[in-house]
Each structure stands twice: as C-alpha cells, then as structure tokens.
Design a protein around this motif. Structure first.
Motif, PDB file in Angstrom:
ATOM      1  N   PHE A  49      -6.732  34.594   1.891  1.00 59.41           N
ATOM      2  CA  PHE A  49      -6.918  36.135   2.633  1.00 59.41           C
ATOM      3  C   PHE A  49      -6.083  36.838   0.660  1.00 59.41           C
ATOM      4  O   PHE A  49      -6.095  38.173   1.531  1.00 59.41           O
ATOM      5  CB  PHE A  49      -6.234  36.790   3.447  1.00 59.41           C
ATOM      6  CG  PHE A  49      -6.707  36.230   5.001  1.00 59.41           C
ATOM      7  CD1 PHE A  49      -8.121  37.132   5.160  1.00 59.41           C
ATOM      8  CD2 PHE A  49      -6.484  35.236   5.540  1.00 59.41           C
ATOM      9  CE1 PHE A  49      -9.091  36.394   6.172  1.00 59.41           C
ATOM     10  CE2 PHE A  49      -7.082  34.325   6.951  1.00 59.41           C
ATOM     11  CZ  PHE A  49      -8.272  35.313   6.945  1.00 59.41           C
ATOM     12  N   ALA A  50      -5.154  36.021   0.152  1.00 54.79           N
ATOM     13  CA  ALA A  50      -4.527  36.653  -0.917  1.00 54.79           C
ATOM     14  C   ALA A  50      -5.946  37.063  -1.897  1.00 54.79           C
ATOM     15  O   ALA A  50      -7.316  37.477  -2.014  1.00 54.79           O
ATOM     16  CB  ALA A  50      -4.757  35.690  -1.849  1.00 54.79           C
ATOM     17  N   GLY A  51      -4.601  38.538  -1.932  1.00 55.61           N
ATOM     18  CA  GLY A  51      -5.779  40.368  -2.723  1.00 55.61           C
ATOM     19  C   GLY A  51      -6.214  41.024  -2.031  1.00 55.61           C
ATOM     20  O   GLY A  51      -6.424  42.051  -2.171  1.00 55.61           O
ATOM     21  N   ILE A  52      -5.999  40.653  -0.383  1.00 54.35           N
ATOM     22  CA  ILE A  52      -6.496  41.261   1.156  1.00 54.35           C
ATOM     23  C   ILE A  52      -5.883  42.932   0.861  1.00 54.35           C
ATOM     24  O   ILE A  52      -4.790  42.046   1.304  1.00 54.35           O
ATOM     25  CB  ILE A  52      -7.395  41.100   2.018  1.00 54.35           C
ATOM     26  CG1 ILE A  52      -9.225  39.622   1.583  1.00 54.35           C
ATOM     27  CG2 ILE A  52      -7.922  41.779   2.710  1.00 54.35           C
ATOM     28  CD1 ILE A  52      -9.753  40.717   1.668  1.00 54.35           C
ATOM     29  N   GLU A  53      -5.744  44.049   1.051  1.00 54.26           N
ATOM     30  CA  GLU A  53      -4.612  44.762   0.954  1.00 54.26           C
ATOM     31  C   GLU A  53      -4.348  44.774   2.432  1.00 54.26           C
ATOM     32  O   GLU A  53      -5.561  44.981   3.815  1.00 54.26           O
ATOM     33  CB  GLU A  53      -5.341  46.235   0.953  1.00 54.26           C
ATOM     34  CG  GLU A  53      -4.451  48.080   0.743  1.00 54.26           C
ATOM     35  CD  GLU A  53      -3.308  47.231   0.443  1.00 54.26           C
ATOM     36  OE1 GLU A  53      -2.512  47.379   1.222  1.00 54.26           O
ATOM     37  OE2 GLU A  53      -2.824  47.645  -1.323  1.00 54.26           O
ATOM     38  N   THR A  54      -3.668  44.954   2.788  1.00 57.08           N
ATOM     39  CA  THR A  54      -3.108  44.511   4.251  1.00 57.08           C
ATOM     40  C   THR A  54      -2.263  45.368   4.740  1.00 57.08           C
ATOM     41  O   THR A  54      -1.507  45.735   5.879  1.00 57.08           O
ATOM     42  CB  THR A  54      -2.474  43.540   4.878  1.00 57.08           C
ATOM     43  OG1 THR A  54      -1.242  43.178   3.418  1.00 57.08           O
ATOM     44  CG2 THR A  54      -2.820  42.279   4.978  1.00 57.08           C
ATOM     45  N   SER A  55      -2.010  46.836   3.793  1.00 55.04           N
ATOM     46  CA  SER A  55      -0.728  47.870   4.260  1.00 55.04           C
ATOM     47  C   SER A  55      -1.458  48.785   5.190  1.00 55.04           C
ATOM     48  O   SER A  55      -2.699  48.809   4.987  1.00 55.04           O
ATOM     49  CB  SER A  55      -0.235  47.993   2.761  1.00 55.04           C
ATOM     50  OG  SER A  55      -1.377  48.912   2.529  1.00 55.04           O
ATOM     51  N   ASP A  56      -0.897  49.535   6.422  1.00 54.42           N
ATOM     52  CA  ASP A  56      -1.534  50.553   7.113  1.00 54.42           C
ATOM     53  C   ASP A  56      -3.102  49.805   7.224  1.00 54.42           C
ATOM     54  O   ASP A  56      -3.775  50.495   7.009  1.00 54.42           O
ATOM     55  CB  ASP A  56      -1.562  51.948   5.744  1.00 54.42           C
ATOM     56  CG  ASP A  56      -2.169  52.629   7.036  1.00 54.42           C
ATOM     57  OD1 ASP A  56      -2.000  53.295   8.533  1.00 54.42           O
ATOM     58  OD2 ASP A  56      -3.099  53.640   6.595  1.00 54.42           O
TER      59      ASP A  56
END
Length: 263
Positions: free
Chosen positions: A103-110
């Motif tokens: 999942f590298a590079g996938i945005e996970t904040s909020d």
C-alpha cells in the motif's frame, strides 16, 4: 459440461495450502509446476494473502525452489489497492505491518474508508471500535477477503471473515470483498492473460473460495486435499468440484492428460 468449454489457455494456482504450507513445499509440487510450464498454457498464482506483501511471498517461493516470477502473482492485497485507487479514499488499514509495503504511496491520514485484512496485532477492541465509528460516519468497509479460518503449523486459526462480519453486524452495512471467491478477483487475474473464464482452470485447497469462486466465474475448479482441506469439503459447494484429488502434482497430471487438446 466439457463439450461447451474451449481449449484450456490458463491455469490459476493457489499458493498457501496448495503449493506450500508455511515454509514446507507440498511434496512434488516444484516438479509438477515445471511439468505444467512445459505445456502450452499460461500460469498465474492467485492468493488471498493479507499478511504478506507480494515481495515476501515471492521470496518464500524462491527459497522453496519454485520457478515463479513476482509478476505472475496476483493477490488480494493488489486487488484492494486497485480498489482504493479507483475510489480515491484514504484507508484505515487493519493489516499486518508486513503487508503495508503493497500500500506504499496510498494516503492514510484522516481516513474515510476501512480496510480489513488479517491483523492479529490490530484486532483489539480499541482499533475495531475506531473502524466502527468511521463506518458510522459513512466510511466504506473493504474486506481483503472474508475467509472464516486458515491453516497454520499449530492448527486452524481465525481468518479476517469473523472480524469483517462483526463490523458488518454492528453497523448494518455490507463490506465490499476484493479477494477470492469474488468474481471480480478471478476476472482481474485473467485480464492480462487474454483469456476467458471458460478457458481457465483453478487449483486450490479451499472448496468455497478457490473452487466455488472459480466455478461461479465460469472456470473449472480442482480441489486438492492438502492445506485447509477437511473430509467432506467437496460436498459443501454446488456444483461440486470438477475434480478432487490428493495434491497439486495429481491435479497437474489430470490437466496434462485430460484438459489439454492434443494438437
């Protein structure tokens, strides 16, 4: 009905429980794979892994002396990532740390979506409650797969299914499942092989997810009695498996003898 089928073009093969169990190969599996590769069919490896990224899976198979290229492996993690990119969502990833690489590079904040894999380290009340609250706020639930249990060296162990089902039950929402036995998973695995389901066969140790899923998609399914197989599993699906056999080498022999049209 065999008469309506076209010449076999592709063989999809499950990994864990079919070619190997943890760090032990199924006896004769490497040689059987080599025999299959000499036939005029494409080979692809499809797996519902949620614990291990593709690189780790590939390294293990290489250590066990299987002749497999990393790009021949199609996993439920890849399918989940593809879906996240299509939906443009930011996931809370309930997956093992070892799977995060895929999942590298996938945005996970909020986060505004929940992804559930097999994550024994994260399946605590606090984390599941966090997922529950996100879902109540409208976050979709994406299940990497929904297996009830799987086989470990020390016996059977709970899969992600019971945890996914718990979140569905609590929120009265349905998960989108991306791994086997979903039709979309099998069709995506075949996509770059330029092959229809009627031209493919699936070999696996899970009657529901491997064989049932493949056959519901239009493929033939061969059930092997290794890995998580338990007596009577072949009776749990309708239609029954095209064939049930002792292990992967016997499945390969059947394909070479009966499913290839001799030119």
């Amino acid at each position: 009905d065999m008469a309506s089928r076209r010449a076999l073009k592709a063989v999809l093969i499950d990994l864990s429980g079919t070619l190997h169990i943890e760090d032990a190969a199924v006896p004769g599996a490497q040689e059987a794979l080599a025999r299959l590769r000499r036939a005029p069919v494409a080979v692809k490896f499809v797996t519902n892994t949620t614990k291990e990224c593709k690189r780790t899976l590939h390294e293990r198979l290489c250590r066990l002396k299987f002749d497999i290229e990393e790009q021949e492996i199609f996993t439920s993690l890849t399918a989940a990532r593809n879906l996240l990119e299509q939906k443009l969502v930011r996931p809370l990833l309930l997956v093992e740390d070892s799977a995060l690489e895929d999942f590298a590079g996938i945005e996970t904040s909020d986060p505004n979506a929940v992804v559930v894999g097999l994550a024994p380290e994260h399946f605590n009340y606090q984390m599941l409650n966090k997922a529950f609250r996100l879902m109540l706020d409208g976050a979709p639930l994406i299940a990497i797969h929904k297996a009830r249990y799987y086989k470990r060296k020390d016996g059977l162990a709970l899969g992600p299914g019971p945890f996914v089902t718990g979140l569905e039950y609590a929120t009265d929402m349905q998960a989108t499942v991306v791994g086997k036995p979903e039709k979309t998973f099998f069709l995506e695995a075949l996509r770059d092989l330029n092959c229809s389901p009627e031209e493919a066969v699936m070999i696996g140790d899970d009657a529901r997810d491997d064989v049932g899923g493949a056959q519901n998609t239009g493929m033939l399914g061969i059930l092997v009695k290794t890995g998580k197989y338990r007596a009577g599993d072949e009776d749990k699906i309708n239609p029954p498996p095209h064939l049930t056999c002792e292990s992967f080498p016997e499945a390969v022999d059947h394909i070479l003898q009966h499913l290839l049209v001799n030119k």
